[in-house]
Design a protein around this motif. Structure first.
Motif, mmCIF file in Angstrom:
data_model
loop_
_atom_site.group_PDB
_atom_site.id
_atom_site.type_symbol
_atom_site.label_atom_id
_atom_site.label_comp_id
_atom_site.label_asym_id
_atom_site.label_seq_id
_atom_site.Cartn_x
_atom_site.Cartn_y
_atom_site.Cartn_z
ATOM 1 N N ALA A 1 0.869 -1.314 -0.048
ATOM 2 C CA ALA A 1 0.141 0.132 -0.116
ATOM 3 C C ALA A 1 0.618 0.940 0.126
ATOM 4 O O ALA A 1 0.434 2.265 -0.693
ATOM 5 C CB ALA A 1 -1.015 0.012 1.271
ATOM 6 N N LEU A 2 2.003 1.266 0.850
ATOM 7 C CA LEU A 2 2.891 2.351 0.746
ATOM 8 C C LEU A 2 3.668 2.364 -0.764
ATOM 9 O O LEU A 2 3.427 3.683 -0.944
ATOM 10 C CB LEU A 2 3.848 2.136 1.818
ATOM 11 N N PHE A 3 3.857 1.225 -1.160
ATOM 12 C CA PHE A 3 4.780 1.642 -2.383
ATOM 13 C C PHE A 3 3.697 2.189 -3.453
ATOM 14 O O PHE A 3 3.946 2.901 -4.152
ATOM 15 C CB PHE A 3 5.269 0.261 -2.666
ATOM 16 N N ALA A 4 2.449 1.707 -3.400
ATOM 17 C CA ALA A 4 1.545 2.035 -4.584
ATOM 18 C C ALA A 4 1.113 3.612 -4.322
ATOM 19 O O ALA A 4 1.045 4.378 -5.204
ATOM 20 C CB ALA A 4 0.350 1.050 -4.521
ATOM 21 N N ALA A 5 0.918 3.918 -2.941
ATOM 22 C CA ALA A 5 0.380 5.280 -2.721
ATOM 23 C C ALA A 5 1.493 6.320 -3.165
ATOM 24 O O ALA A 5 1.270 7.763 -3.524
ATOM 25 C CB ALA A 5 0.058 5.296 -1.141
ATOM 26 N N LYS A 6 2.917 6.063 -3.017
ATOM 27 C CA LYS A 6 3.834 6.806 -3.273
ATOM 28 C C LYS A 6 4.488 6.765 -4.573
ATOM 29 O O LYS A 6 5.269 7.457 -5.147
ATOM 30 C CB LYS A 6 5.011 6.803 -2.209
ATOM 31 N N GLY A 7 4.056 5.641 -5.298
ATOM 32 C CA GLY A 7 4.771 5.553 -6.785
ATOM 33 C C GLY A 7 6.094 5.152 -6.530
ATOM 34 O O GLY A 7 6.989 5.289 -7.537
ATOM 35 N N ILE A 8 6.421 4.213 -5.589
ATOM 36 C CA ILE A 8 7.737 3.514 -5.462
ATOM 37 C C ILE A 8 7.633 2.278 -6.249
ATOM 38 O O ILE A 8 6.909 1.415 -6.099
ATOM 39 C CB ILE A 8 8.102 3.432 -3.761
ATOM 40 N N ALA A 9 8.738 2.168 -7.007
ATOM 41 C CA ALA A 9 8.824 0.816 -7.847
ATOM 42 C C ALA A 9 9.346 -0.250 -6.901
ATOM 43 O O ALA A 9 10.399 -0.065 -6.311
ATOM 44 C CB ALA A 9 9.771 1.050 -8.923
ATOM 45 N N ASP A 10 8.652 -1.214 -7.174
ATOM 46 C CA ASP A 10 8.754 -2.339 -6.145
ATOM 47 C C ASP A 10 9.447 -3.448 -6.796
ATOM 48 O O ASP A 10 9.044 -4.223 -7.681
ATOM 49 C CB ASP A 10 7.285 -2.875 -5.424
ATOM 50 N N ALA A 11 10.862 -3.659 -6.685
ATOM 51 C CA ALA A 11 11.555 -4.689 -6.983
ATOM 52 C C ALA A 11 12.111 -5.433 -6.004
ATOM 53 O O ALA A 11 13.204 -6.400 -5.862
ATOM 54 C CB ALA A 11 12.859 -4.389 -7.651
ATOM 55 N N MET A 12 11.087 -5.567 -4.541
ATOM 56 C CA MET A 12 11.704 -6.583 -3.407
ATOM 57 C C MET A 12 11.350 -7.944 -3.782
ATOM 58 O O MET A 12 10.300 -8.320 -4.483
ATOM 59 C CB MET A 12 11.015 -6.149 -2.393
ATOM 60 N N ILE A 13 12.229 -8.903 -3.218
ATOM 61 C CA ILE A 13 11.865 -10.578 -3.369
ATOM 62 C C ILE A 13 11.333 -10.811 -2.045
ATOM 63 O O ILE A 13 11.524 -10.586 -1.059
ATOM 64 C CB ILE A 13 13.412 -10.965 -3.216
ATOM 65 N N ARG A 14 10.078 -11.472 -2.533
ATOM 66 C CA ARG A 14 9.477 -12.251 -1.542
ATOM 67 C C ARG A 14 9.800 -13.434 -0.853
ATOM 68 O O ARG A 14 10.338 -14.291 -1.564
ATOM 69 C CB ARG A 14 7.761 -12.283 -2.005
#
Length: 322
Positions: free
Chosen positions: A73-86
């Protein structure tokens, strides 16, 4: 807006549970007045502050898939590109007990365990990051990784021409400072106690602290920024030696203030600011963060006002005053 390619790395993020209470007395029942959950950890906080400043940023690292909702939700709200490994585990929770007087007590819970394969996946996500990029590597390492895990990421990025801003402590910082000159981070931002622990010597005297910073610059680190709490911070590089001090400190949770300073350093490097302007920017970010709960900055207008109020002076004056 800076044209630099910006990335952050968070190997061990956390959900910050900040609990407000009047006072904390060990051994007694404490009644909370408030509680809030924020996606956090140093690398997440840096990315969040950079996004608030209005610059595109990509976040890399490791994240527990079982409780990723707040992070997504934080990444989406702030437009942060998410490349984290789950990972098929849960991200840890850090409890912050914030008393009315501003004192904060941290209780950091254990989190997921990572493997060399997981670190290799993070390295692969960074494979296209090269010359000209700015990358922050911040925070602790999860259990299961070797002490030099962050240092290995630093070395690979530095040798590809990226400028790495490193904010780690303990054995991971010691491993990074032992790298070959061509593999060192471009900048580091320890606080005084973290630098003391890393170098294994007392740096309470101003002269000893400055000498230690100068030695690190002589070894090949471009910028050594040491945060000093109510004394502001010192910024030592080959081109300038400065101390930056805000006119007034805000009251509130100090959670993430150091991470905001790292974000300010990155924002200053991305805009190629002169040393004094970079010191003011970094300090304004840190003070601005104190005004907000969670990993958030105030708007640009407020940051600009804080920036113009920062007092930046030559380090010789700070030494003479001590």
């Amino acid at each position: 807006m800076p044209a630099a390619d910006l990335h952050t790395v968070a190997l061990n993020p956390a959900i910050d549970l900040t609990v407000g209470l009047a006072t904390l007395t060990p051994g007694e029942v404490a009644r909370a007045r408030s509680a809030r959950h924020d996606p956090g950890g140093k690398g997440v906080n840096v990315a969040s502050c950079l996004a608030d400043w209005g610059v595109p940023v990509t976040i890399h690292g490791l994240l527990g898939a079982e409780n990723e909702t707040r992070f997504k939700a934080l990444f989406a709200a702030k437009g942060i590109a998410d490349a984290m490994i789950r990972l098929p585990q849960s991200t840890r929770t850090n409890i912050k007990l914030l008393e009315d007087g501003g004192r904060t007590t941290d209780v950091n819970l254990p989190g997921f365990s990572a493997s060399a394969r997981d670190l290799a996946a993070v390295q692969q996500s960074l494979a296209t990051v090269g010359a000209g990029a700015l990358v922050t590597i911040s925070g602790s390492q999860p259990q299961g990784l070797e002490d030099d895990a962050s240092a290995r990421l630093v070395a690979a990025l530095a040798r590809r021409g990226a400028r790495v801003v490193l904010d780690v402590s303990g054995a991971p910082l010691r491993a990074a400072l032992a790298l070959a000159p061509d593999a060192l981070p471009h900048a580091i931002k320890p606080n005084r106690h973290e630098l003391e622990a890393c170098l294994r010597r007392d740096l309470s005297a101003r002269g000893d602290l400055v000498a230690a910073a100068r030695d690190l610059v002589a070894r090949g680190i471009g910028l050594v920024a040491v945060s000093l709490g109510t004394e502001g911070a010192i910024f030592v590089s080959r081109g300038a030696e400065l101390q930056a001090m805000p006119v007034a400190l805000s009251h509130g949770s100090t959670v993430g203030a150091g991470d905001a300073m790292v974000a300010g350093i990155v924002a200053g490097l991305a805009e190629d600011l002169a040393p004094a302007a970079l010191a003011a920017r970094a300090t304004a970010f840190a003070v601005g963060k104190l005004r907000n709960a969670g990993p958030h900055l105030p708007d640009r207008t407020e940051i600009r006002a804080l920036e113009s109020a920062v007092v930046v002076r030559p380090l010789t004056e700070w030494l003479a005053a001590g």
